[in-house]
Motif scaffolding. Sequence first.
Motif, PDB file in Angstrom:
ATOM      1  N   ALA A 150       0.854  -1.206   0.000  1.00  0.00           N
ATOM      2  CA  ALA A 150       0.000   0.000   0.000  1.00  0.00           C
ATOM      3  C   ALA A 150       0.881   1.243   0.000  1.00  0.00           C
ATOM      4  N   ARG A 151       1.973   1.206   0.761  1.00  0.00           N
ATOM      5  CA  ARG A 151       2.855   2.381   0.819  1.00  0.00           C
ATOM      6  C   ARG A 151       3.687   2.522  -0.462  1.00  0.00           C
ATOM      7  N   TYR A 152       4.314   1.425  -0.842  1.00  0.00           N
ATOM      8  CA  TYR A 152       5.208   1.517  -2.019  1.00  0.00           C
ATOM      9  C   TYR A 152       4.439   1.952  -3.267  1.00  0.00           C
ATOM     10  N   ASP A 190       9.424 -10.193   6.216  1.00  0.00           N
ATOM     11  CA  ASP A 190      10.478  -9.685   7.112  1.00  0.00           C
ATOM     12  C   ASP A 190      10.714  -8.196   6.891  1.00  0.00           C
ATOM     13  N   PHE A 191      10.623  -7.765   5.613  1.00  0.00           N
ATOM     14  CA  PHE A 191      10.831  -6.355   5.314  1.00  0.00           C
ATOM     15  C   PHE A 191       9.761  -5.502   6.004  1.00  0.00           C
ATOM     16  N   GLY A 192       8.523  -5.968   5.939  1.00  0.00           N
ATOM     17  CA  GLY A 192       7.431  -5.241   6.603  1.00  0.00           C
ATOM     18  C   GLY A 192       7.606  -5.218   8.114  1.00  0.00           C
ATOM     19  N   SER A 194      10.487  -5.476   9.808  1.00  0.00           N
ATOM     20  CA  SER A 194      11.690  -4.841  10.357  1.00  0.00           C
ATOM     21  C   SER A 194      12.010  -3.469   9.759  1.00  0.00           C
ATOM     22  N   ILE A 195      11.561  -3.167   8.540  1.00  0.00           N
ATOM     23  CA  ILE A 195      11.894  -1.865   7.928  1.00  0.00           C
ATOM     24  C   ILE A 195      10.617  -1.026   7.725  1.00  0.00           C
ATOM     25  N   CYS A 196       9.685  -1.542   6.960  1.00  0.00           N
ATOM     26  CA  CYS A 196       8.468  -0.777   6.687  1.00  0.00           C
ATOM     27  C   CYS A 196       7.457  -1.093   7.793  1.00  0.00           C
ATOM     28  N   LYS A 197       7.826  -0.720   9.017  1.00  0.00           N
ATOM     29  CA  LYS A 197       7.039  -1.083  10.203  1.00  0.00           C
ATOM     30  C   LYS A 197       5.782  -0.212  10.304  1.00  0.00           C
ATOM     31  N   ASN A 200       6.934   4.358  12.902  1.00  0.00           N
ATOM     32  CA  ASN A 200       8.346   4.703  12.695  1.00  0.00           C
ATOM     33  C   ASN A 200       9.062   3.783  11.699  1.00  0.00           C
ATOM     34  N   PRO A 201       8.560   3.672  10.466  1.00  0.00           N
ATOM     35  CA  PRO A 201       9.279   2.872   9.468  1.00  0.00           C
ATOM     36  C   PRO A 201      10.653   3.497   9.184  1.00  0.00           C
ATOM     37  N   LEU A 202      11.613   2.638   8.792  1.00  0.00           N
ATOM     38  CA  LEU A 202      12.983   3.118   8.601  1.00  0.00           C
ATOM     39  C   LEU A 202      13.185   3.601   7.160  1.00  0.00           C
ATOM     40  N   CYS A 203      12.431   4.630   6.771  1.00  0.00           N
ATOM     41  CA  CYS A 203      12.453   5.088   5.374  1.00  0.00           C
ATOM     42  C   CYS A 203      13.851   5.555   4.945  1.00  0.00           C
ATOM     43  N   LEU A 204      14.613   6.114   5.875  1.00  0.00           N
ATOM     44  CA  LEU A 204      15.908   6.666   5.474  1.00  0.00           C
ATOM     45  C   LEU A 204      16.897   5.593   5.060  1.00  0.00           C
ATOM     46  N   GLU A 205      16.721   4.390   5.568  1.00  0.00           N
ATOM     47  CA  GLU A 205      17.631   3.320   5.132  1.00  0.00           C
ATOM     48  C   GLU A 205      16.946   2.302   4.209  1.00  0.00           C
ATOM     49  N   CYS A 206      15.792   2.690   3.674  1.00  0.00           N
ATOM     50  CA  CYS A 206      15.000   1.755   2.865  1.00  0.00           C
ATOM     51  C   CYS A 206      15.481   1.750   1.409  1.00  0.00           C
ATOM     52  N   PRO A 207      15.710   0.573   0.827  1.00  0.00           N
ATOM     53  CA  PRO A 207      16.177   0.519  -0.565  1.00  0.00           C
ATOM     54  C   PRO A 207      15.123   0.988  -1.579  1.00  0.00           C
ATOM     55  N   PHE A 208      13.859   1.105  -1.150  1.00  0.00           N
ATOM     56  CA  PHE A 208      12.793   1.511  -2.073  1.00  0.00           C
ATOM     57  C   PHE A 208      12.459   3.010  -1.996  1.00  0.00           C
ATOM     58  N   GLN A 209      13.178   3.704  -1.128  1.00  0.00           N
ATOM     59  CA  GLN A 209      12.787   5.089  -0.827  1.00  0.00           C
ATOM     60  C   GLN A 209      12.595   5.948  -2.087  1.00  0.00           C
ATOM     61  N   ARG A 210      13.510   5.812  -3.066  1.00  0.00           N
ATOM     62  CA  ARG A 210      13.459   6.683  -4.253  1.00  0.00           C
ATOM     63  C   ARG A 210      12.150   6.542  -5.027  1.00  0.00           C
ATOM     64  N   ASN A 211      11.622   5.315  -5.054  1.00  0.00           N
ATOM     65  CA  ASN A 211      10.410   5.103  -5.851  1.00  0.00           C
ATOM     66  C   ASN A 211       9.159   4.870  -5.012  1.00  0.00           C
ATOM     67  N   CYS A 212       9.281   5.052  -3.730  1.00  0.00           N
ATOM     68  CA  CYS A 212       8.125   4.775  -2.869  1.00  0.00           C
ATOM     69  C   CYS A 212       7.137   5.945  -2.947  1.00  0.00           C
ATOM     70  N   LYS A 213       5.914   5.622  -3.365  1.00  0.00           N
ATOM     71  CA  LYS A 213       4.879   6.665  -3.538  1.00  0.00           C
ATOM     72  C   LYS A 213       4.555   7.326  -2.202  1.00  0.00           C
ATOM     73  N   ALA A 214       4.386   6.523  -1.166  1.00  0.00           N
ATOM     74  CA  ALA A 214       3.992   7.089   0.126  1.00  0.00           C
ATOM     75  C   ALA A 214       5.076   8.031   0.638  1.00  0.00           C
ATOM     76  N   TYR A 215       6.333   7.648   0.407  1.00  0.00           N
ATOM     77  CA  TYR A 215       7.433   8.501   0.888  1.00  0.00           C
ATOM     78  C   TYR A 215       7.438   9.819   0.134  1.00  0.00           C
ATOM     79  N   SER A 216       7.311   9.737  -1.208  1.00  0.00           N
ATOM     80  CA  SER A 216       7.396  10.982  -1.984  1.00  0.00           C
ATOM     81  C   SER A 216       6.148  11.839  -1.780  1.00  0.00           C
ATOM     82  N   THR A 219       2.705  10.331   2.642  1.00  0.00           N
ATOM     83  CA  THR A 219       1.503   9.654   3.160  1.00  0.00           C
ATOM     84  C   THR A 219       1.865   8.383   3.943  1.00  0.00           C
ATOM     85  N   VAL A 220       3.143   8.260   4.310  1.00  0.00           N
ATOM     86  CA  VAL A 220       3.584   7.042   5.006  1.00  0.00           C
ATOM     87  C   VAL A 220       2.756   6.805   6.272  1.00  0.00           C
ATOM     88  N   SER A 221       2.488   7.893   7.020  1.00  0.00           N
ATOM     89  CA  SER A 221       1.813   7.688   8.311  1.00  0.00           C
ATOM     90  C   SER A 221       0.324   7.388   8.154  1.00  0.00           C
TER      91      SER A 221
HETATM   92  S1  SF4 Z   1      10.307   4.314   1.979  1.00  0.00           S
HETATM   93 FE1  SF4 Z   1       8.307   3.440   1.594  1.00  0.00          FE
HETATM   94  S2  SF4 Z   1       8.651   1.238   1.450  1.00  0.00           S
HETATM   95 FE2  SF4 Z   1      10.448   2.155   2.407  1.00  0.00          FE
HETATM   96  S3  SF4 Z   1      10.084   2.006   4.602  1.00  0.00           S
HETATM   97 FE3  SF4 Z   1       9.366   4.018   3.939  1.00  0.00          FE
HETATM   98  S4  SF4 Z   1       7.216   3.712   3.494  1.00  0.00           S
HETATM   99 FE4  SF4 Z   1       8.118   1.690   3.582  1.00  0.00          FE
END
Ligand code: SF4
Length: 352
Positions: A150-152, A190-192, A194-197, A200-216, A219-221
Amino acid sequence: MLSNQLKKQFTSKLLDWHANENFRSLPWKEEKDPYKIWLSEVILQQTRAEQGLPYYLKFINQYPTVTDLANAKDNEIFKLWEGLGYYSRCRNLLATARIIKEQYKGIFPKNYEDILNLKGIGNYTAAAIASFAYNLPYAVVDGNVYRVLARYAGIDLPIDGNEGKKVIASLAQELLAANKAAAYNQAIMDFGASICKPKNPLCLECPFQRNCKAYSEDTVSILPIKSKKIKVKSRYFNYIVVETPTHYWIEKRTAADIWRDLHQTLLIETDKKINLQQLKKLLSGKNIFKKAYPLVLLQSKEQKLSHQLIISSIYNIKINNINESSLNTDNWVPKKEIFKYAFPKTLSEIFS
Ligand code: SF4
């Protein structure tokens, strides 16, 4: 929706992350035995991994095969399950173990449809067993997968509605690395976790950050969205622990209600909280005992279930002058054997 390029990228990046950075360790990870996978999945439904782990280990230890589980007595399994809640899971566990013993000669079925037809096994558990045990190409969709996708992909349909569920299930299936189904499914869960929790998801160290819709779109929260609010009903349970010097009075819950097949003390349910005097009146009206024994309040407790709040008051009646030979009904159990019976959490704490 995602372009084909982004879909491919997601799958390969997720597998890379799994191979190089996924340090989440759980005892059932890499497990290939369908019985153990099934057991861990049933135990983990609506239960945190840390809480479920000791139960999983106890089951594996005492019942190493599905046939051992099928041969167990119902009460032994309910006792082992005590404290995990959602007892329909436990009933289905036993029913399915017995189906596998009788219809499949004790060998777990090997194709998705047969697995899905077993009692208490839905799409998620069937996909987990089919992919982890046999590497069959079925994508798991659990709470972690709903959240990550949903986030990505920026899906703002409610994930508890039919359309949202359908959209995410079909995206999950498209993203699955069909020839590496076991690794992919493990990776996304496991990714959900431990990272995309959830918080407080770990967006700054997430390998999908560049293309993640919610991040850009910031709307992550708020993703994933849920539409329904669960209505919680309050119920008032007045338990009365009736005891002689040697025995307790207990009964089995048989109605189609919470905790069916577990045991309980004498119980009077009321539609609001009552005090000791009111309970005395109710007891005398029921004519349960030939004479009125002193009633003492031991403690009050609350237990929150998914749709119900159980507000319990636990009372005690001590009967000292009773003829022991009159105790041979099924309801009177020797105190030294009380540990053999499974109770809802509130009561098991009283007897422990
Ligand atoms: S950047 Fe997107 S996919 Fe990555 S942790 Fe944040 S919300 Fe989840």
